[in-house]
Scaffold this motif. Structure first.
Motif, short mmCIF file in Angstrom:
data_model
loop_
_atom_site.label_atom_id
_atom_site.label_comp_id
_atom_site.label_asym_id
_atom_site.label_seq_id
_atom_site.Cartn_x
_atom_site.Cartn_y
_atom_site.Cartn_z
N ALA A 1 -4.97 6.18 -16.59
CA ALA A 1 -5.04 6.78 -15.47
C ALA A 1 -4.17 7.99 -15.87
N VAL A 2 -4.60 9.09 -15.80
CA VAL A 2 -4.09 10.54 -16.10
C VAL A 2 -3.29 10.65 -14.64
N ILE A 3 -2.06 11.35 -14.68
CA ILE A 3 -1.32 11.41 -13.57
C ILE A 3 -1.07 12.99 -13.66
N GLU A 4 -1.31 13.62 -12.13
CA GLU A 4 -1.04 14.98 -12.05
C GLU A 4 -0.05 14.99 -10.94
N ASP A 5 0.73 16.02 -10.81
CA ASP A 5 1.62 16.21 -9.43
C ASP A 5 1.06 16.98 -8.51
N VAL A 6 0.41 18.28 -9.02
CA VAL A 6 -0.11 19.12 -7.99
C VAL A 6 -1.51 19.44 -8.56
N LEU A 7 -2.63 19.13 -8.01
CA LEU A 7 -3.98 19.54 -8.53
C LEU A 7 -4.64 20.60 -7.74
N THR A 8 -4.53 21.92 -8.64
CA THR A 8 -5.05 22.98 -7.99
C THR A 8 -6.48 23.29 -8.78
N THR A 9 -6.49 23.83 -9.85
CA THR A 9 -7.78 24.01 -10.72
C THR A 9 -8.13 22.94 -11.58
N GLY A 10 -7.17 22.05 -11.82
CA GLY A 10 -7.67 20.88 -12.69
C GLY A 10 -7.27 21.13 -14.18
N GLY A 11 -6.79 22.22 -14.55
CA GLY A 11 -6.65 22.55 -15.85
C GLY A 11 -5.66 21.63 -16.58
N SER A 12 -4.77 21.50 -16.02
CA SER A 12 -3.48 20.51 -16.55
C SER A 12 -4.01 19.14 -17.01
N ALA A 13 -4.73 18.55 -15.64
CA ALA A 13 -5.26 17.28 -15.90
C ALA A 13 -6.23 17.08 -17.12
N LEU A 14 -7.13 18.14 -17.16
CA LEU A 14 -7.96 18.17 -18.23
C LEU A 14 -7.56 18.44 -19.50
N ARG A 15 -6.36 19.12 -19.63
CA ARG A 15 -5.59 19.09 -21.04
C ARG A 15 -5.31 17.68 -21.33
#
Length: 185
Positions: A120-134
């Motif tokens: 499960a990929v963790i993200e703090d603040v999801l805006t465009t999704g770019g960090s999670a996709l990386r």
């Protein structure tokens, strides 16, 4: 007060800011969420770990490890891992570097990630999704399988849709709308 309500209140009181901001995505916004002011506090960690673990357990995802792009995902991943320590299925936490190390092993993923892990990929603040996709790309390149993304906050600006369009489900603990509502109390 539920853990969810306490988390919304903490994020509103500590992490939400009004003004003019440039987000990591490059977008301009009059609302900013510095989640680290909550995720790196004792109160935040003590709420986020058990709440996020409970949310993960309610999904159909089979998860071995959790992690995401440093620095935002790190405290959240560690809180969840710690909370899972005495469960039937403890979760290992790892971090995804922004760039591979230039020395030593040159790894992009650090920590006890294992080949074949269900993540499960963790993200703090999801805006465009770019960090999670990386982070998703890095996990897959390292031999893991991403079963979903867990975001602390969904800014509700298209990130969820971008990730889901790429084939990965998303759950969020809190939405920007909930934080903004708490600010207006």
């Amino acid at each position: 007060m539920t853990d969810h309500s306490r988390l919304v209140t903490l994020l509103a009181e500590r992490s939400a800011k009004r003004g003019q901001f440039t987000l990591a995505s490059g977008k301009q916004s009059t609302f900013y969420i510095d989640a680290r002011l909550t995720t790196m506090s004792p109160e935040g960690l003590s709420i986020i770990g058990p709440l996020a673990l409970s949310v993960l357990q309610q999904t159909a995802w089979k998860v071995d490890a959790i992690g995401g792009l440093t620095l935002g995902a790190d405290p959240i991943s560690y809180a969840i891992s710690y909370s899972s320590a005495h469960s039937d299925h403890p979760l290992r936490a790892f971090t995804v570097r922004k760039e591979p190390k230039a020395h030593g092993t040159g790894k992009l993923l650090e920590g006890p990630f294992k080949l074949g892990d269900q993540v499960a990929v963790i993200e703090d603040v999801l805006t465009t999704g770019g960090s999670a996709l990386r982070a998703i790309d890095a996990v897959r390149a390292a031999g893991g399988s991403v079963v979903g993304v867990l975001a602390l906050v969904d800014r509700e600006e298209g990130g969820r849709q971008a990730i889901e369009k790429a084939g990965t489900p998303v759950v969020a603990l809190v939405t920007a709308t909930q934080i903004i509502s708490a600010l207006q109390i």
